[in-house]
Design a protein around this motif. Structure first.
Motif, PDB file in Angstrom:
ATOM      1  N   ASP A  13       0.836  -1.193   0.000  1.00  0.00           N
ATOM      2  CA  ASP A  13       0.000   0.000   0.000  1.00  0.00           C
ATOM      3  C   ASP A  13       0.878   1.253   0.000  1.00  0.00           C
ATOM      4  OD1 ASP A  13       0.732   0.544   2.728  1.00  0.00           O
ATOM      5  OD2 ASP A  13      -1.005  -0.548   3.475  1.00  0.00           O
ATOM      6  N   GLU A  14       0.252   2.403  -0.222  1.00  0.00           N
ATOM      7  CA  GLU A  14       1.008   3.656  -0.361  1.00  0.00           C
ATOM      8  C   GLU A  14       1.785   4.001   0.909  1.00  0.00           C
ATOM      9  OE1 GLU A  14       2.967   6.771  -1.780  1.00  0.00           O
ATOM     10  OE2 GLU A  14       1.848   5.312  -2.970  1.00  0.00           O
ATOM     11  N   ARG A  15       1.204   3.750   2.083  1.00  0.00           N
ATOM     12  CA  ARG A  15       1.933   4.050   3.327  1.00  0.00           C
ATOM     13  C   ARG A  15       3.195   3.212   3.434  1.00  0.00           C
ATOM     14  NH1 ARG A  15      -1.519   3.925   8.466  1.00  0.00           N
ATOM     15  NH2 ARG A  15      -1.516   1.720   7.995  1.00  0.00           N
ATOM     16  N   PHE A  39       7.410  12.564  10.342  1.00  0.00           N
ATOM     17  CA  PHE A  39       7.313  12.230  11.766  1.00  0.00           C
ATOM     18  C   PHE A  39       6.358  13.185  12.471  1.00  0.00           C
ATOM     19  CE2 PHE A  39      11.111  10.008  10.629  1.00  0.00           C
ATOM     20  CZ  PHE A  39      11.247   8.978  11.547  1.00  0.00           C
ATOM     21  N   ALA A  40       5.506  12.629  13.335  1.00  0.00           N
ATOM     22  CA  ALA A  40       4.595  13.448  14.137  1.00  0.00           C
ATOM     23  C   ALA A  40       5.385  14.196  15.207  1.00  0.00           C
ATOM     24  CB  ALA A  40       3.545  12.553  14.799  1.00  0.00           C
ATOM     25  N   PRO A  41       4.930  15.380  15.610  1.00  0.00           N
ATOM     26  CA  PRO A  41       5.630  16.134  16.660  1.00  0.00           C
ATOM     27  C   PRO A  41       5.755  15.356  17.975  1.00  0.00           C
ATOM     28  CG  PRO A  41       3.977  17.517  15.591  1.00  0.00           C
ATOM     29  CD  PRO A  41       3.784  16.115  15.065  1.00  0.00           C
ATOM     30  N   LEU A  78       7.698  -6.081   4.666  1.00  0.00           N
ATOM     31  CA  LEU A  78       6.720  -5.164   5.248  1.00  0.00           C
ATOM     32  C   LEU A  78       5.386  -5.873   5.398  1.00  0.00           C
ATOM     33  CD1 LEU A  78       7.338  -1.966   3.076  1.00  0.00           C
ATOM     34  CD2 LEU A  78       8.060  -2.319   5.441  1.00  0.00           C
ATOM     35  N   VAL A  79       4.749  -5.665   6.541  1.00  0.00           N
ATOM     36  CA  VAL A  79       3.394  -6.162   6.776  1.00  0.00           C
ATOM     37  C   VAL A  79       2.603  -4.975   7.304  1.00  0.00           C
ATOM     38  CG1 VAL A  79       1.937  -7.765   8.049  1.00  0.00           C
ATOM     39  CG2 VAL A  79       4.227  -8.481   7.311  1.00  0.00           C
ATOM     40  N   SER A  80       1.562  -4.610   6.572  1.00  0.00           N
ATOM     41  CA  SER A  80       0.755  -3.442   6.915  1.00  0.00           C
ATOM     42  C   SER A  80      -0.619  -3.894   7.383  1.00  0.00           C
ATOM     43  CB  SER A  80       0.641  -2.537   5.683  1.00  0.00           C
ATOM     44  OG  SER A  80      -0.028  -1.356   5.996  1.00  0.00           O
ATOM     45  N   GLU A  81      -1.031  -3.402   8.554  1.00  0.00           N
ATOM     46  CA  GLU A  81      -2.331  -3.782   9.126  1.00  0.00           C
ATOM     47  C   GLU A  81      -2.854  -2.603   9.939  1.00  0.00           C
ATOM     48  OE1 GLU A  81      -5.552  -6.204  10.112  1.00  0.00           O
ATOM     49  OE2 GLU A  81      -3.869  -6.914   8.917  1.00  0.00           O
ATOM     50  N   GLY A  82      -3.920  -1.993   9.490  1.00  0.00           N
ATOM     51  CA  GLY A  82      -4.503  -0.862  10.212  1.00  0.00           C
ATOM     52  C   GLY A  82      -3.513   0.277  10.361  1.00  0.00           C
ATOM     53  N   ALA A  83      -3.314   0.730  11.592  1.00  0.00           N
ATOM     54  CA  ALA A  83      -2.416   1.850  11.874  1.00  0.00           C
ATOM     55  C   ALA A  83      -0.952   1.427  11.988  1.00  0.00           C
ATOM     56  CB  ALA A  83      -2.846   2.538  13.167  1.00  0.00           C
ATOM     57  N   PHE A 124       1.125   4.674  13.056  1.00  0.00           N
ATOM     58  CA  PHE A 124       0.843   5.942  12.393  1.00  0.00           C
ATOM     59  C   PHE A 124      -0.400   6.595  12.971  1.00  0.00           C
ATOM     60  CE2 PHE A 124       3.438   3.503   9.575  1.00  0.00           C
ATOM     61  CZ  PHE A 124       4.259   4.427   8.946  1.00  0.00           C
ATOM     62  N   HIS A 125      -0.388   7.933  13.025  1.00  0.00           N
ATOM     63  CA  HIS A 125      -1.577   8.707  13.369  1.00  0.00           C
ATOM     64  C   HIS A 125      -2.549   8.653  12.190  1.00  0.00           C
ATOM     65  CE1 HIS A 125      -0.366  10.378  17.160  1.00  0.00           C
ATOM     66  NE2 HIS A 125       0.656  11.056  16.669  1.00  0.00           N
ATOM     67  N   PRO A 126      -3.830   8.931  12.412  1.00  0.00           N
ATOM     68  CA  PRO A 126      -4.795   8.964  11.304  1.00  0.00           C
ATOM     69  C   PRO A 126      -4.415   9.933  10.178  1.00  0.00           C
ATOM     70  CG  PRO A 126      -5.965   8.910  13.385  1.00  0.00           C
ATOM     71  CD  PRO A 126      -4.498   9.079  13.711  1.00  0.00           C
ATOM     72  N   ASP A 127      -3.646  10.996  10.496  1.00  0.00           N
ATOM     73  CA  ASP A 127      -3.227  11.946   9.455  1.00  0.00           C
ATOM     74  C   ASP A 127      -2.059  11.421   8.615  1.00  0.00           C
ATOM     75  OD1 ASP A 127      -0.954  12.257  11.051  1.00  0.00           O
ATOM     76  OD2 ASP A 127      -1.282  14.381  11.448  1.00  0.00           O
ATOM     77  N   GLY A 128      -1.579  10.203   8.927  1.00  0.00           N
ATOM     78  CA  GLY A 128      -0.501   9.596   8.152  1.00  0.00           C
ATOM     79  C   GLY A 128       0.887   9.834   8.695  1.00  0.00           C
TER      80      GLY A 128
END
Length: 153
Positions: A13-15, A39-41, A78-83, A124-128
């Motif tokens: 996926d893109e993320r 990176f989130a603050p 890589l394994v992507s699942e939800g957040a 990841f946060h919902p904002d990516g």
């Protein structure tokens, strides 16, 4: 299939593809602007030596680039699942300058190759933006590769 994941591999996926690109284009080479946006603050890194903030982790990446010629940061799995994304990451380079971010202080260069294999879990946060990372790696093997004699005499 190559040893490392390509940033344009459509099976991810893109993320996940962005995570691959960040390793290649903003960790292996300096691009603080891209890292700051990624990176989130409130980011927190959880590693074998304890927790770090994003500014501390960014300084660690700069130390790695400075000490290891040809420094790379590549993803193998890589394994992507939800957040979350889980990854096998490989960092490598030739140890050609003092390394001031080792777990035991500044180390002199040996000219030898180094390859650090990591297991990461990213949240990841919902904002990516990247909120949190848990990392496991073998500090003893890393120090041996850097020429540290770990045998007490």
């Amino acid at each position: 299939m190559g040893e490392f994941i390509a940033p344009d591999d459509p099976s991810y996926d893109e993320r996940a593809r962005t995570l691959v690109r960040i390793g290649r284009e903003a960790i292996a080479v300096p691009d603080d602007h891209r890292l700051d946006a990624y990176f989130a603050p409130d980011f927190v890194f959880h590693g074998p030596a304890g927790d770090m903030s994003y500014p501390q982790l960014r300084a660690f990446f700069a130390s790695m680039r400075a000490a290891f010629e040809g420094f790379s940061c590549e993803r193998r799995t890589l394994v992507s699942e939800g957040a979350f994304i889980s990854a096998r990451t490989s960092m490598a380079g030739r140890f050609t300058a003092p390394f001031d971010a080792s777990p035991i202080g500044t180390l002199p260069p040996t000219g030898r190759p180094m390859r650090l294999e990591l297991i990461n879990v990213f949240r990841f946060h919902p904002d990516g933006t990247l909120a949190e990372e848990w990392v496991q790696y073998d500090n003893l093997d890393f120090l041996r590769q850097l020429g540290v004699d770990l045998v007490r005499r």
